[in-house]
Design a protein around this motif. Structure first.
Motif, mmCIF file in Angstrom:
data_model
loop_
_atom_site.group_PDB
_atom_site.id
_atom_site.type_symbol
_atom_site.label_atom_id
_atom_site.label_comp_id
_atom_site.label_asym_id
_atom_site.label_seq_id
_atom_site.Cartn_x
_atom_site.Cartn_y
_atom_site.Cartn_z
ATOM 1 N N ASN A 176 -92.317 53.664 14.625
ATOM 2 C CA ASN A 176 -91.568 53.063 15.724
ATOM 3 C C ASN A 176 -90.178 53.670 15.789
ATOM 4 O OD1 ASN A 176 -93.062 49.947 14.947
ATOM 5 N ND2 ASN A 176 -93.415 51.096 16.805
ATOM 6 N N LEU A 177 -89.608 53.699 16.954
ATOM 7 C CA LEU A 177 -88.194 53.992 17.153
ATOM 8 C C LEU A 177 -87.616 52.888 18.026
ATOM 9 C CD1 LEU A 177 -88.264 57.859 17.810
ATOM 10 C CD2 LEU A 177 -87.572 56.691 15.703
ATOM 11 N N PRO A 178 -86.476 52.303 17.663
ATOM 12 C CA PRO A 178 -85.728 52.563 16.442
ATOM 13 C C PRO A 178 -86.543 52.256 15.193
ATOM 14 C CG PRO A 178 -84.925 50.570 17.495
ATOM 15 C CD PRO A 178 -85.867 51.212 18.462
ATOM 16 N N ALA A 179 -86.215 52.967 14.120
ATOM 17 C CA ALA A 179 -86.958 52.857 12.868
ATOM 18 C C ALA A 179 -86.124 52.134 11.822
ATOM 19 C CB ALA A 179 -87.362 54.245 12.385
ATOM 20 N N ALA A 257 -79.209 47.954 13.131
ATOM 21 C CA ALA A 257 -79.975 47.056 13.990
ATOM 22 C C ALA A 257 -79.335 45.672 14.047
ATOM 23 C CB ALA A 257 -81.410 46.955 13.487
ATOM 24 N N LEU A 258 -79.397 45.057 15.226
ATOM 25 C CA LEU A 258 -78.875 43.716 15.455
ATOM 26 C C LEU A 258 -79.985 42.819 15.990
ATOM 27 C CD1 LEU A 258 -75.516 44.615 17.279
ATOM 28 C CD2 LEU A 258 -75.853 44.148 14.837
ATOM 29 N N LEU A 259 -79.833 41.517 15.787
ATOM 30 C CA LEU A 259 -80.792 40.554 16.313
ATOM 31 C C LEU A 259 -80.426 40.266 17.767
ATOM 32 C CD1 LEU A 259 -83.224 38.797 15.310
ATOM 33 C CD2 LEU A 259 -81.580 36.949 15.021
ATOM 34 N N THR A 260 -81.200 40.833 18.682
ATOM 35 C CA THR A 260 -80.867 40.754 20.107
ATOM 36 C C THR A 260 -81.959 40.133 20.963
ATOM 37 O OG1 THR A 260 -81.768 42.961 20.551
ATOM 38 C CG2 THR A 260 -79.431 42.823 19.909
ATOM 39 N N GLU A 265 -86.149 46.256 17.795
ATOM 40 C CA GLU A 265 -84.908 46.370 17.028
ATOM 41 C C GLU A 265 -84.786 45.235 16.019
ATOM 42 O OE1 GLU A 265 -80.064 46.769 17.578
ATOM 43 O OE2 GLU A 265 -81.246 45.944 19.219
ATOM 44 N N ASP A 266 -85.109 44.018 16.438
ATOM 45 C CA ASP A 266 -84.933 42.843 15.570
ATOM 46 C C ASP A 266 -85.647 42.994 14.234
ATOM 47 O OD1 ASP A 266 -83.607 41.788 17.740
ATOM 48 O OD2 ASP A 266 -85.215 40.422 18.314
#
Length: 318
Positions: A176-179, A257-260, A265-266
């Protein structure tokens, strides 16, 4: 140069290692067509033989793409899957990988996530991804707990951990990307206990009221909570019991990575974990179903064979 175009160039050069003349297929669905176009332009700039395919969105994560898309993947050297619903856990992706295509899946990608998490390479976190994947591969019994009430046990005996490093330069590689994670398929039928998802949920987003899942013999047999729990039940109902399989343990290792609410990303947030429900046939499990839903859990404690590898969200492996 825009941040988005810079990110697309990083994907082509650093992540995928695209070489002049290689066949690059970018698959996008209509909601993410604009980001697919940027990836396509970066592939052209890398002097690839580039192709952009636009399809209608799938109804669920893990549903197969149209046959022409699956056929095009088989003929590629490199493929980018820029879709609102994930194609990661599909036969089409797996078959292309088995033929040697190197593939990155970017489900639910947003411009913000792309600019923030893909504008630099992944060399710095690759070693940690490998370290945690190797520890998973050596493991047998896992316990996951949180202060919110998670208390889940399962076996990972004889299963192989996967390092999602973002460096996909060799034939047949997938990520996956982001990785930035390490993940594994728990042994089917072994998961028991309670799972409380408090971060985010695939196809739902950020969690307002935690989703409480009672797990018996490897299946999510009861799901309770607020409106997010109701939606999760609805998402799985049409796919039958297999969609309730405890399919994956993933460990987030990406400090960017941020929790969005964007789960791709999460699930990479450093010190978080995610437990997926549904298909695990594409990474070492035996359950095949057109659904794979990741639930992100914050501040977990994870123990493998008596050794804590995460304590309340803090990574413990050296």
């Amino acid at each position: 140069m825009s941040d988005l175009y810079k990110a697309a160039q990083v994907v082509m050069k650093d992540c995928m290692g695209v070489r002049p003349g290689e066949k690059v297929v970018v698959v996008a669905d209509t909601p993410l067509q604009h980001l697919g176009q940027i990836m396509f332009e970066a592939a052209v700039n890398a002097q690839a033989e580039a192709q952009l395919l636009i399809m209608t969105p799938r109804a669920s994560n893990g549903q197969e793409p149209p046959a022409p898309v699956a056929g095009a993947l088989l003929e590629a050297d490199v493929a980018l899957l820029v879709t609102s619903k994930s194609l990661s856990h599909t036969r089409a992706r797996k078959d292309a990988n088995n033929k040697g295509v190197r593939i990155a899946s970017l489900p639910g990608l947003t411009a913000e996530v792309m600019a923030r998490t893909l504008s630099s390479g992944y060399e710095s976190i690759a070693a940690q991804c490998v370290l945690y994947a190797e520890r998973l591969s050596r493991g047998n019994n896992v316990t996951v707990t949180t202060e919110l009430g998670t208390n889940l046990t399962f076996s990972i005996a004889n299963r192989q951990g996967v390092a999602d490093t973002g460096l996909l330069r060799e034939p047949g590689m997938f990520g996956n990307l982001p990785a930035g994670e390490a993940y594994i398929a728990p042994v089917e039928g072994t998961a028991q206990g309670t799972l409380v998802i408090d971060g985010s949920m695939a196809a739902i987003g950020l969690i307002g009221e935690p989703i409480v899942i009672r797990v018996e013999n490897g299946l999510a047999v009861e799901i309770s909570g607020g409106k997010e729990a109701e939606k999760l039940n609805q998402l799985m109902e049409k796919h039958g019991p297999k969609a309730r399989n405890i399919a994956e343990l993933g460990i987030g290792l990406n400090p960017q990575a941020l929790l969005t609410g964007v789960v791709i990303e999460d699930e990479k947030v450093q010190g978080s974990i995610h437990i997926a429900l549904g298909d695990n046939s594409t990474f070492g499990g035996t359950v095949e179903v057109d659904s794979h839903l990741d639930g992100v859990i914050t501040n977990p404690t994870v123990t493998i064979d008596g050794e804590q590898i995460i304590k309340q969200g803090k990574l413990l492996l050296p």
